[in-house]
Design a protein around this motif. Structure first.
Motif, mmCIF file in Angstrom:
data_model
loop_
_atom_site.group_PDB
_atom_site.id
_atom_site.type_symbol
_atom_site.label_atom_id
_atom_site.label_comp_id
_atom_site.label_asym_id
_atom_site.label_seq_id
_atom_site.Cartn_x
_atom_site.Cartn_y
_atom_site.Cartn_z
ATOM 1 N N LEU A 45 0.822 -1.212 0.000
ATOM 2 C CA LEU A 45 0.000 0.000 0.000
ATOM 3 C C LEU A 45 0.859 1.266 0.000
ATOM 4 O O LEU A 45 0.558 2.228 -0.714
ATOM 5 N N LEU A 46 1.927 1.257 0.796
ATOM 6 C CA LEU A 46 2.823 2.411 0.814
ATOM 7 C C LEU A 46 3.488 2.612 -0.544
ATOM 8 O O LEU A 46 3.568 3.740 -1.050
ATOM 9 N N GLN A 47 3.961 1.536 -1.147
ATOM 10 C CA GLN A 47 4.614 1.648 -2.447
ATOM 11 C C GLN A 47 3.625 2.097 -3.519
ATOM 12 O O GLN A 47 3.967 2.886 -4.392
ATOM 13 N N ALA A 48 2.384 1.618 -3.450
ATOM 14 C CA ALA A 48 1.363 2.050 -4.411
ATOM 15 C C ALA A 48 1.077 3.543 -4.272
ATOM 16 O O ALA A 48 0.707 4.199 -5.252
ATOM 17 N N ALA A 49 1.268 4.083 -3.071
ATOM 18 C CA ALA A 49 1.061 5.507 -2.825
ATOM 19 C C ALA A 49 2.323 6.325 -3.111
ATOM 20 O O ALA A 49 2.324 7.539 -2.915
ATOM 21 N N GLY A 50 3.394 5.670 -3.567
ATOM 22 C CA GLY A 50 4.610 6.381 -3.964
ATOM 23 C C GLY A 50 5.686 6.506 -2.908
ATOM 24 O O GLY A 50 6.634 7.265 -3.085
ATOM 25 N N PHE A 51 5.574 5.758 -1.814
ATOM 26 C CA PHE A 51 6.587 5.815 -0.758
ATOM 27 C C PHE A 51 7.506 4.606 -0.846
ATOM 28 O O PHE A 51 7.076 3.513 -1.202
ATOM 29 N N GLN A 52 8.772 4.813 -0.496
ATOM 30 C CA GLN A 52 9.702 3.695 -0.411
ATOM 31 C C GLN A 52 9.406 2.936 0.884
ATOM 32 O O GLN A 52 9.199 3.544 1.925
ATOM 33 N N ALA A 53 9.394 1.621 0.782
ATOM 34 C CA ALA A 53 9.134 0.800 1.966
ATOM 35 C C ALA A 53 9.861 -0.520 1.805
ATOM 36 O O ALA A 53 9.985 -1.040 0.691
ATOM 37 N N ARG A 54 10.338 -1.050 2.914
ATOM 38 C CA ARG A 54 11.052 -2.328 2.888
ATOM 39 C C ARG A 54 10.642 -3.173 4.090
ATOM 40 O O ARG A 54 10.250 -2.653 5.129
ATOM 41 N N ILE A 55 10.730 -4.479 3.898
ATOM 42 C CA ILE A 55 10.407 -5.436 4.959
ATOM 43 C C ILE A 55 11.654 -5.666 5.809
ATOM 44 O O ILE A 55 12.746 -5.866 5.280
ATOM 45 N N ILE A 56 11.475 -5.681 7.123
ATOM 46 C CA ILE A 56 12.570 -5.936 8.061
ATOM 47 C C ILE A 56 12.172 -7.114 8.938
ATOM 48 O O ILE A 56 11.064 -7.176 9.460
ATOM 49 N N ARG A 57 13.078 -8.060 9.085
ATOM 50 C CA ARG A 57 12.876 -9.199 9.992
ATOM 51 C C ARG A 57 13.947 -9.089 11.072
ATOM 52 O O ARG A 57 15.118 -8.896 10.794
ATOM 53 N N GLY A 58 13.511 -9.213 12.306
ATOM 54 C CA GLY A 58 14.457 -9.116 13.399
ATOM 55 C C GLY A 58 13.871 -9.648 14.685
ATOM 56 O O GLY A 58 12.820 -10.299 14.696
ATOM 57 N N THR A 59 14.550 -9.358 15.770
ATOM 58 C CA THR A 59 14.099 -9.764 17.094
ATOM 59 C C THR A 59 13.684 -8.529 17.863
ATOM 60 O O THR A 59 14.394 -7.523 17.857
ATOM 61 N N VAL A 60 12.522 -8.605 18.494
ATOM 62 C CA VAL A 60 12.034 -7.504 19.308
ATOM 63 C C VAL A 60 11.858 -7.992 20.742
ATOM 64 O O VAL A 60 11.527 -9.150 20.976
ATOM 65 N N ARG A 61 12.107 -7.099 21.679
ATOM 66 C CA ARG A 61 11.886 -7.421 23.093
ATOM 67 C C ARG A 61 10.504 -6.889 23.461
ATOM 68 O O ARG A 61 10.232 -5.704 23.329
ATOM 69 N N VAL A 102 9.850 -11.166 26.651
ATOM 70 C CA VAL A 102 10.389 -12.177 25.742
ATOM 71 C C VAL A 102 11.048 -11.470 24.573
ATOM 72 O O VAL A 102 10.642 -10.383 24.171
ATOM 73 N N ASP A 103 12.093 -12.092 24.070
ATOM 74 C CA ASP A 103 12.668 -11.688 22.787
ATOM 75 C C ASP A 103 12.031 -12.600 21.758
ATOM 76 O O ASP A 103 12.107 -13.829 21.889
ATOM 77 N N MET A 104 11.366 -12.028 20.764
ATOM 78 C CA MET A 104 10.692 -12.857 19.765
ATOM 79 C C MET A 104 10.974 -12.347 18.367
ATOM 80 O O MET A 104 11.248 -11.167 18.153
ATOM 81 N N GLU A 105 10.941 -13.281 17.427
ATOM 82 C CA GLU A 105 11.125 -12.917 16.030
ATOM 83 C C GLU A 105 9.883 -12.158 15.563
ATOM 84 O O GLU A 105 8.758 -12.523 15.905
ATOM 85 N N HIS A 106 10.112 -11.099 14.798
ATOM 86 C CA HIS A 106 8.993 -10.296 14.313
ATOM 87 C C HIS A 106 9.373 -9.672 12.976
ATOM 88 O O HIS A 106 10.554 -9.502 12.669
ATOM 89 N N VAL A 107 8.359 -9.355 12.181
ATOM 90 C CA VAL A 107 8.561 -8.712 10.881
ATOM 91 C C VAL A 107 7.790 -7.402 10.879
ATOM 92 O O VAL A 107 6.648 -7.347 11.342
ATOM 93 N N TRP A 108 8.425 -6.346 10.362
ATOM 94 C CA TRP A 108 7.782 -5.048 10.284
ATOM 95 C C TRP A 108 8.236 -4.353 9.008
ATOM 96 O O TRP A 108 9.000 -4.908 8.222
#
Length: 181
Positions: A45-61, A102-108
């Motif tokens: 949706l962001l890219q369709a609206a003309g914004f740069q966006a990327r997927i990030i996978r990491g660990t969040v507390r 908890v430290d858990m894997e998450h995607v944002w």
């Protein structure tokens, strides 16, 4: 970008499972998905609206209270069991003998948007920055179901007795003898 993020966060229900299951299109159609599926929808949706966006996978507390709201569970053990059952990698953070986070894997998503000067204002293109957006983090509203027995004014015992009484002492009809040939 703020309205796009808020729409995904406020309208797409979070489900708990590991990996991509639906993708952006199906997440939009079902208005439900896990962190990765919601991130893919937000990115599209962001890219369709003309914004740069990327997927990030990491660990969040995630602090215990936030984890309970995110999983819709009543205690930390149930939240940890849900993460394990869903296949989401996690590790406990213990403080004073109790799990406090908890430290858990998450995607944002990270979106390159006007931020530094006007905090989201589209007034200029100066001060753009990569801003993390995690639409799947929201409290799950767990609502108690309707107690049908109470609504019907019955108890389990009374319902069972009423059911059994309607059949009386009749026995089932015997099967025809030719069925076993």
């Amino acid at each position: 970008p703020v309205r796009i993020y808020e729409w995904v966060r406020n309208n797409v229900r979070t489900e708990h499972y590991s990996g991509e299951m639906k993708g952006a299109r199906e997440t939009l159609l079902q208005l439900a998905g896990n962190d990765l599926d919601q991130a893919e929808l937000l990115q599209a949706l962001l890219q369709a609206a003309g914004f740069q966006a990327r997927i990030i996978r990491g660990t969040v507390r995630v602090q215990a209270a936030t984890l309970l709201a995110y999983t819709g569970t009543a205690d930390i053990n149930a939240a940890q069991a849900l993460l394990t059952t869903a296949g989401i990698p996690w590790a406990p953070i213990v403080n004073g003998g109790a799990v406090t986070a908890v430290d858990m894997e998450h995607v944002w998503v990270e979106a390159y948007v006007p931020y530094a000067n006007y905090r989201g204002s589209m007034g200029d293109t100066l001060g753009q920055d990569w801003v993390p957006l995690a639409p799947a983090f929201k409290a799950i509203d767990v609502q108690a179901g309707l107690d049908l027995l109470v609504a019907m004014g019955k108890t389990g015992e009374a319902l069972a007795q009423g059911y059994l009484q309607q059949w009386g002492s009749a026995t089932p009809a015997p099967l025809p003898s030719d069925i076993f040939r």
